[in-house]
Design a protein around this motif. Structure first.
Motif, PDB file in Angstrom:
ATOM      1  N   LEU A   1     -15.380 -57.109 -51.679  1.00 19.14           N
ATOM      2  CA  LEU A   1     -16.636 -56.406 -51.938  1.00 19.14           C
ATOM      3  C   LEU A   1     -16.757 -56.161 -53.436  1.00 19.14           C
ATOM      4  CD1 LEU A   1     -19.140 -54.808 -50.951  1.00 19.14           C
ATOM      5  CD2 LEU A   1     -17.625 -52.794 -50.782  1.00 19.14           C
ATOM      6  N   HIS A   2     -17.841 -56.634 -54.015  1.00 14.84           N
ATOM      7  CA  HIS A   2     -18.103 -56.411 -55.438  1.00 14.84           C
ATOM      8  C   HIS A   2     -19.146 -55.313 -55.563  1.00 14.84           C
ATOM      9  CE1 HIS A   2     -19.751 -58.093 -59.516  1.00 14.84           C
ATOM     10  NE2 HIS A   2     -19.154 -56.921 -59.636  1.00 14.84           N
ATOM     11  N   ALA A   3     -18.726 -54.116 -55.988  1.00 14.73           N
ATOM     12  CA  ALA A   3     -19.654 -53.012 -56.252  1.00 14.73           C
ATOM     13  C   ALA A   3     -20.198 -53.212 -57.663  1.00 14.73           C
ATOM     14  CB  ALA A   3     -18.945 -51.676 -56.121  1.00 14.73           C
ATOM     15  N   ALA A   4     -21.451 -53.593 -57.759  1.00 16.98           N
ATOM     16  CA  ALA A   4     -22.024 -54.039 -59.032  1.00 16.98           C
ATOM     17  C   ALA A   4     -23.312 -53.285 -59.338  1.00 16.98           C
ATOM     18  CB  ALA A   4     -22.301 -55.541 -58.967  1.00 16.98           C
ATOM     19  N   GLY A   5     -23.882 -53.597 -60.483  1.00 15.54           N
ATOM     20  CA  GLY A   5     -25.195 -53.079 -60.842  1.00 15.54           C
ATOM     21  C   GLY A   5     -26.287 -54.058 -60.444  1.00 15.54           C
ATOM     22  N   GLU A   6     -27.499 -53.574 -60.374  1.00 15.17           N
ATOM     23  CA  GLU A   6     -28.621 -54.467 -60.054  1.00 15.17           C
ATOM     24  C   GLU A   6     -28.749 -55.574 -61.089  1.00 15.17           C
ATOM     25  OE1 GLU A   6     -31.900 -51.822 -57.544  1.00 15.17           O
ATOM     26  OE2 GLU A   6     -32.214 -52.212 -59.672  1.00 15.17           O
ATOM     27  N   ASP A   7     -28.545 -55.224 -62.346  1.00 11.95           N
ATOM     28  CA  ASP A   7     -28.634 -56.189 -63.443  1.00 11.95           C
ATOM     29  C   ASP A   7     -27.226 -56.695 -63.724  1.00 11.95           C
ATOM     30  OD1 ASP A   7     -29.733 -57.639 -65.584  1.00 11.95           O
ATOM     31  OD2 ASP A   7     -29.177 -56.056 -66.992  1.00 11.95           O
ATOM     32  N   ARG A   8     -26.842 -57.783 -63.073  1.00 12.27           N
ATOM     33  CA  ARG A   8     -25.457 -58.250 -63.151  1.00 12.27           C
ATOM     34  C   ARG A   8     -25.422 -59.736 -63.513  1.00 12.27           C
ATOM     35  NH1 ARG A   8     -26.866 -57.430 -57.912  1.00 12.27           N
ATOM     36  NH2 ARG A   8     -26.895 -59.267 -56.564  1.00 12.27           N
ATOM     37  N   LYS A   9     -24.240 -60.158 -63.939  1.00 11.52           N
ATOM     38  CA  LYS A   9     -24.025 -61.550 -64.303  1.00 11.52           C
ATOM     39  C   LYS A   9     -23.428 -62.308 -63.117  1.00 11.52           C
ATOM     40  CE  LYS A   9     -23.131 -60.165 -69.059  1.00 11.52           C
ATOM     41  NZ  LYS A   9     -23.126 -58.702 -68.789  1.00 11.52           N
ATOM     42  N   ALA A  10     -23.368 -63.629 -63.246  1.00  8.77           N
ATOM     43  CA  ALA A  10     -22.843 -64.458 -62.162  1.00  8.77           C
ATOM     44  C   ALA A  10     -21.348 -64.260 -61.962  1.00  8.77           C
ATOM     45  CB  ALA A  10     -23.139 -65.928 -62.443  1.00  8.77           C
ATOM     46  N   GLU A  11     -20.646 -63.971 -63.030  1.00 10.89           N
ATOM     47  CA  GLU A  11     -19.193 -63.778 -62.946  1.00 10.89           C
ATOM     48  C   GLU A  11     -18.842 -62.317 -62.672  1.00 10.89           C
ATOM     49  OE1 GLU A  11     -17.136 -66.084 -62.699  1.00 10.89           O
ATOM     50  OE2 GLU A  11     -18.194 -67.806 -63.527  1.00 10.89           O
ATOM     51  N   PRO A  12     -17.737 -62.076 -61.953  1.00 10.45           N
ATOM     52  CA  PRO A  12     -16.706 -63.015 -61.525  1.00 10.45           C
ATOM     53  C   PRO A  12     -16.963 -63.680 -60.174  1.00 10.45           C
ATOM     54  CG  PRO A  12     -16.014 -60.818 -60.978  1.00 10.45           C
ATOM     55  CD  PRO A  12     -17.345 -60.677 -61.677  1.00 10.45           C
ATOM     56  N   ALA A  13     -18.087 -63.319 -59.522  1.00 11.61           N
ATOM     57  CA  ALA A  13     -18.329 -63.821 -58.162  1.00 11.61           C
ATOM     58  C   ALA A  13     -18.378 -65.347 -58.114  1.00 11.61           C
ATOM     59  CB  ALA A  13     -19.625 -63.234 -57.615  1.00 11.61           C
ATOM     60  N   ALA A  14     -18.983 -65.983 -59.127  1.00  8.34           N
ATOM     61  CA  ALA A  14     -19.129 -67.436 -59.104  1.00  8.34           C
ATOM     62  C   ALA A  14     -17.765 -68.120 -59.123  1.00  8.34           C
ATOM     63  CB  ALA A  14     -19.975 -67.895 -60.293  1.00  8.34           C
ATOM     64  N   SER A  15     -16.878 -67.681 -60.016  1.00  7.65           N
ATOM     65  CA  SER A  15     -15.557 -68.300 -60.103  1.00  7.65           C
ATOM     66  C   SER A  15     -14.735 -68.046 -58.845  1.00  7.65           C
ATOM     67  CB  SER A  15     -14.800 -67.762 -61.320  1.00  7.65           C
ATOM     68  OG  SER A  15     -15.410 -68.210 -62.518  1.00  7.65           O
ATOM     69  N   LEU A  16     -14.819 -66.839 -58.311  1.00  6.77           N
ATOM     70  CA  LEU A  16     -14.047 -66.514 -57.115  1.00  6.77           C
ATOM     71  C   LEU A  16     -14.563 -67.268 -55.896  1.00  6.77           C
ATOM     72  CD1 LEU A  16     -13.524 -62.702 -57.690  1.00  6.77           C
ATOM     73  CD2 LEU A  16     -11.788 -64.507 -57.791  1.00  6.77           C
ATOM     74  N   THR A  17     -15.872 -67.434 -55.791  1.00  4.41           N
ATOM     75  CA  THR A  17     -16.435 -68.218 -54.692  1.00  4.41           C
ATOM     76  C   THR A  17     -15.975 -69.669 -54.786  1.00  4.41           C
ATOM     77  OG1 THR A  17     -18.366 -66.771 -54.531  1.00  4.41           O
ATOM     78  CG2 THR A  17     -18.575 -68.976 -53.595  1.00  4.41           C
ATOM     79  N   ALA A  18     -15.991 -70.215 -56.005  1.00  4.44           N
ATOM     80  CA  ALA A  18     -15.531 -71.591 -56.202  1.00  4.44           C
ATOM     81  C   ALA A  18     -14.048 -71.744 -55.867  1.00  4.44           C
ATOM     82  CB  ALA A  18     -15.792 -72.022 -57.643  1.00  4.44           C
ATOM     83  N   ALA A  19     -13.287 -70.649 -56.008  1.00  7.88           N
ATOM     84  CA  ALA A  19     -11.849 -70.691 -55.719  1.00  7.88           C
ATOM     85  C   ALA A  19     -11.547 -70.438 -54.244  1.00  7.88           C
ATOM     86  CB  ALA A  19     -11.121 -69.662 -56.577  1.00  7.88           C
ATOM     87  N   GLY A  20     -12.599 -70.240 -53.436  1.00 10.72           N
ATOM     88  CA  GLY A  20     -12.399 -70.100 -52.007  1.00 10.72           C
ATOM     89  C   GLY A  20     -12.437 -68.693 -51.461  1.00 10.72           C
TER      90      GLY A  20
END
Length: 241
Positions: free
Chosen positions: A113-132
């Motif tokens: 679970l990534h607790a983030a702000g509304e105005d957020r960047k693609a990382e780290p979710a993009a890299s972690l998704t690509a890593a499975g």
């Protein structure tokens, strides 16, 4: 030096105290305010919690305190521990470091679970998704722009109460952009341009680039320590880069 801190609270007051201890004169005039979104937490279960900002910690009150937490840096990790999370892992300060920490700590396939702000960047979710990994993003808080330039900042930039600020500190791309926008709307674009702009990272500097401005200084690491280390001593004028 006379320095404008435009980041939102509670970070603005903390930064101001550090600057005052270093001997600088400080103008605290945030252009953003942090507010919870009230968005529901995605359904779990989750194997860990990702925190890319300490601003998300206040929204995690109902989450289990024994959940594994991955914090982007020292400040965020400290806030998580103060909130009684007992298993906090700390990265080195940016999203790439955080993704690497998660990948080194958990096997692919885990749900986070990534607790983030509304105005957020693609990382780290993009890299972690690509890593499975399976990442659920929860927009736990939002940084709301002020409707107008804070009066304290407007008066200071007009030199109404004595010499105005010489330096502006920028901690996020959004706050840099909003500060520039509000100064322009207040008829103070020239005064804003005349400041020396100190940025936490190249991404933060990009918020100024949208207005044709370049940073006077960009921290080598995205940390407050690295940013403040670039400031000139308070007892002599700044030197041009």
């Amino acid at each position: 030096m006379r320095i404008w801190v435009s980041r939102p609270e509670p970070g603005a007051a903390r930064t101001a105290r550090r600057l005052q201890e270093l001997g600088h004169a400080v103008l605290v005039a945030p252009v953003l305010r942090i507010a919870p979104t009230g968005a529901p937490v995605p359904e779990g279960p989750f194997d860990g919690l990702i925190l890319t900002s300490g601003n998300a910690v206040a929204a995690t009150e109902g989450l289990p305190r024994d959940r594994l937490v991955f914090a982007v840096g020292t400040r965020t990790a400290e806030r998580a521990r103060r909130a009684r999370f007992s298993r906090v892992h700390c990265a080195e300060g940016d999203a790439g470091d955080l993704a690497a920490l998660v990948a080194a700590s958990l096997p692919p396939g885990r749900r986070l679970l990534h607790a983030a702000g509304e105005d957020r960047k693609a990382e780290p979710a993009a890299s972690l998704t690509a890593a499975g990994f399976h990442i659920a993003v929860w927009a736990a808080y939002a940084a709301r722009a002020e409707g107008a330039l804070p009066e304290a900042a407007a008066r200071a930039l007009r030199d109404e109460d004595g010499p105005g600020p010489e330096i502006a500190l920028h901690f996020s791309r959004r706050s840099a952009r909003v500060a520039a926008e509000l100064c322009r709307e207040a008829g103070l674009a020239g005064a804003f341009r005349a400041l020396k702009h100190y940025c936490l990272s190249p991404d933060v500097e990009a918020g100024l680039a949208e207005f044709g401005l370049a940073a006077h200084f960009v921290a080598t690491r995205p940390s407050e320590d690295a940013l403040l280390a670039g400031l000139p001593p308070p007892d002599r004028p700044d030197r041009p880069s």
